[in-house]
Design an enzyme around this catalytic site. Structure first.
Site, short mmCIF file in Angstrom:
data_model
loop_
_atom_site.label_atom_id
_atom_site.label_comp_id
_atom_site.label_asym_id
_atom_site.label_seq_id
_atom_site.Cartn_x
_atom_site.Cartn_y
_atom_site.Cartn_z
N SER A 130 -17.28 5.94 -18.23
CA SER A 130 -16.15 5.83 -17.30
C SER A 130 -15.53 4.45 -17.44
O SER A 130 -16.21 3.50 -17.84
CB SER A 130 -16.64 6.02 -15.86
OG SER A 130 -15.64 5.65 -14.93
N TYR A 153 -22.87 4.18 -8.83
CA TYR A 153 -22.24 4.94 -9.93
C TYR A 153 -21.79 4.05 -11.08
O TYR A 153 -22.06 4.34 -12.25
CB TYR A 153 -21.06 5.71 -9.36
CG TYR A 153 -20.22 6.47 -10.35
CD1 TYR A 153 -20.54 7.78 -10.71
CD2 TYR A 153 -19.08 5.90 -10.93
CE1 TYR A 153 -19.75 8.49 -11.60
CE2 TYR A 153 -18.28 6.61 -11.82
CZ TYR A 153 -18.62 7.90 -12.15
OH TYR A 153 -17.84 8.60 -13.04
P1 NAD Z 1 -16.77 17.68 -11.90
O1 NAD Z 1 -17.23 17.66 -10.52
O2 NAD Z 1 -15.85 18.76 -12.31
O3 NAD Z 1 -17.99 17.70 -12.91
C1 NAD Z 1 -19.23 17.10 -12.62
C2 NAD Z 1 -20.28 18.16 -12.82
O4 NAD Z 1 -21.56 17.54 -12.77
C3 NAD Z 1 -20.31 19.23 -11.75
O5 NAD Z 1 -19.46 20.29 -12.06
C4 NAD Z 1 -21.77 19.64 -11.73
O6 NAD Z 1 -21.94 20.85 -12.44
C5 NAD Z 1 -22.47 18.56 -12.52
N1 NAD Z 1 -23.63 18.04 -11.80
C6 NAD Z 1 -23.68 17.09 -10.83
N2 NAD Z 1 -24.94 16.90 -10.43
C7 NAD Z 1 -25.72 17.74 -11.17
C8 NAD Z 1 -27.11 18.00 -11.23
N3 NAD Z 1 -27.98 17.34 -10.46
N4 NAD Z 1 -27.55 18.96 -12.10
C9 NAD Z 1 -26.68 19.63 -12.89
N5 NAD Z 1 -25.35 19.39 -12.88
C10 NAD Z 1 -24.88 18.48 -12.04
O7 NAD Z 1 -16.10 16.27 -12.17
P2 NAD Z 1 -15.63 15.52 -13.50
O8 NAD Z 1 -14.77 14.44 -13.02
O9 NAD Z 1 -15.15 16.47 -14.51
O10 NAD Z 1 -16.97 14.83 -13.99
C11 NAD Z 1 -17.44 14.95 -15.30
C12 NAD Z 1 -17.90 13.60 -15.81
O11 NAD Z 1 -16.79 12.74 -15.92
C13 NAD Z 1 -18.91 12.88 -14.90
O12 NAD Z 1 -19.91 12.30 -15.70
C14 NAD Z 1 -18.07 11.80 -14.26
O13 NAD Z 1 -18.86 10.69 -13.91
C15 NAD Z 1 -17.13 11.49 -15.39
N6 NAD Z 1 -15.91 10.78 -14.98
C16 NAD Z 1 -15.04 11.34 -14.11
C17 NAD Z 1 -13.91 10.65 -13.73
C18 NAD Z 1 -12.92 11.20 -12.74
O14 NAD Z 1 -12.05 10.46 -12.28
N7 NAD Z 1 -12.97 12.48 -12.41
C19 NAD Z 1 -13.67 9.38 -14.26
C20 NAD Z 1 -14.58 8.83 -15.15
C21 NAD Z 1 -15.70 9.55 -15.52
#
Ligand code: NAD
Ligand code: MG
Length: 302
Positions: free
Chosen positions: A194, A207
């Protein structure tokens, strides 16, 4: 400014008006949240991503593939010719089944395995089951992550601190460790870091350091396993419109302006991250390992 959703990922247009800009409605959900409950609906490339066989015959395990960035990667990988095992939490079954249908509509095999990756035993079982279901394994994509904003260190519990590290860092370690003996030369691992690894928010005291750990882990593991012909890279997204954010990833009062702080003045949509995952998974990126690719809307990585 109104937005114009692209007809495919190549259609030239102004990126500023390609997708919705703030203001957004407040929309609290409990974690992990559902994509299907978001307004406006995120774009995971359902109607737009066009594949060209860039991952023909490949076998991929993707965590967090029910929604957000993981769903967008799953759709793109399937349309590029890969079979997929998707992991997610049991409460996300509705989102996951939508992804299964999309993968199958692309003519590929989808196997849905729900379960909690913060447990080492489940991570080991997940890799074993994925290897069996796919008849091999050559792409591991660690996308799942936990993000819960807290205003002060006084409010951040040991339980939350530990759960965030177990989900974001320990699970990646366990999944990589279980997968590596099964991966052939040419296989790839893609982790999800991230912008928070480099520009941490004060509300993400647990985080943000997990994301720094993912960056360092990716670089170290890349050097360790390139001798076996396996590449390891990471994607570092900026603000993306996914359930992670309105389900506690941000304080709810920040949701209306979400994404306004980046030069593009809007959040990214999951579909805008998928081509980077495809590139890093495919042989096209054969000379790239130990790298972190920013997809940030204009806030460059250091
Ligand atoms: P999202 O909520 O769609 O995806 C995150 C997923 O993590 C969930 O759908 C869930 O299935 C899974 N998850 C969480 N805890 C879990 C557990 N204990 N066991 C199994 N699965 C679990 O959100 P997203 O934003 O698409 O996140 C995906 C990745 O992107 C993450 O690693 C997040 O940190 C990263 N990210 C997101 C952003 C943002 O702004 N959305 C920015 C930077 C990085
Ligand atoms: Mg989800």
């Amino acid at each position: 400014m109104t937005s114009e959703k692209p007809t495919n990922q190549f259609a030239m247009q102004n990126p500023l008006t390609q997708y919705p800009q703030p203001e957004f409605p407040k929309q609290p959900q409990s974690a992990p949240g559902l994509a299907s409950a978001m307004s406006p609906k995120p774009d995971h490339g359902e109607t737009s991503y066009v594949g060209f066989g860039r991952l023909a015959g490949r076998k991929a395990l993707i965590t967090g593939a029910d929604s957000g960035i993981g769903r967008a990667a799953a759709i793109a990988f399937a349309r590029e010719g890969a079979d997929i095992v998707l992991n997610y939490l049991p409460s996300e079954e509705k989102d996951a089944q939508e992804v299964v249908k999309l993968i199958e509509a692309a003519g590929r095999k989808a196997t849905a395995i729900a379960g909690d990756i913060s447990q080492e035993s489940f991570c080991k079982a997940l890799v074993k089951q994925a290897h069996e279901a796919l008849g091999g394994l050559d792409i591991l994509v660690n996308v799942a992550g936990k993000q819960t904003a807290q205003k002060s260190i006084a409010e951040l519990s040991t339980e939350q601190f530990e759960a965030t590290f177990r989900t974001n860092v320990f699970a990646m370690f366990w999944l990589c460790k279980a997968a590596l003996p099964l991966l052939p030369p040419g296989a790839t691992i893609i982790n999800t870091a991230s912008i928070q690894a480099y520009q941490p928010s004060p509300t993400l005291l647990d985080y943000a350091p997990t994301k720094s750990a993912i960056v360092a882990f990716t670089k170290a593991l890349a050097k360790q396993v390139i001798g076996d012909g396996i590449r390891v890279n990471a994607v570092a997204p900026g603000p993306f419109w996914t359930p992670l954010q309105p389900s506690g990833g941000q304080p709810q009062e920040k949701i209306p302006e979400f994404g306004s702080e980046v030069p593009m003045k809007r959040p990214g949509q999951p579909a805008e991250c998928a081509p980077v995952y495809v590139l890093l998974a495919s042989q096209e990126s054969s000379f790239i390992t130990g790298e972190v690719f920013g997809v940030t809307g204009g806030n460059p990585l250091p």
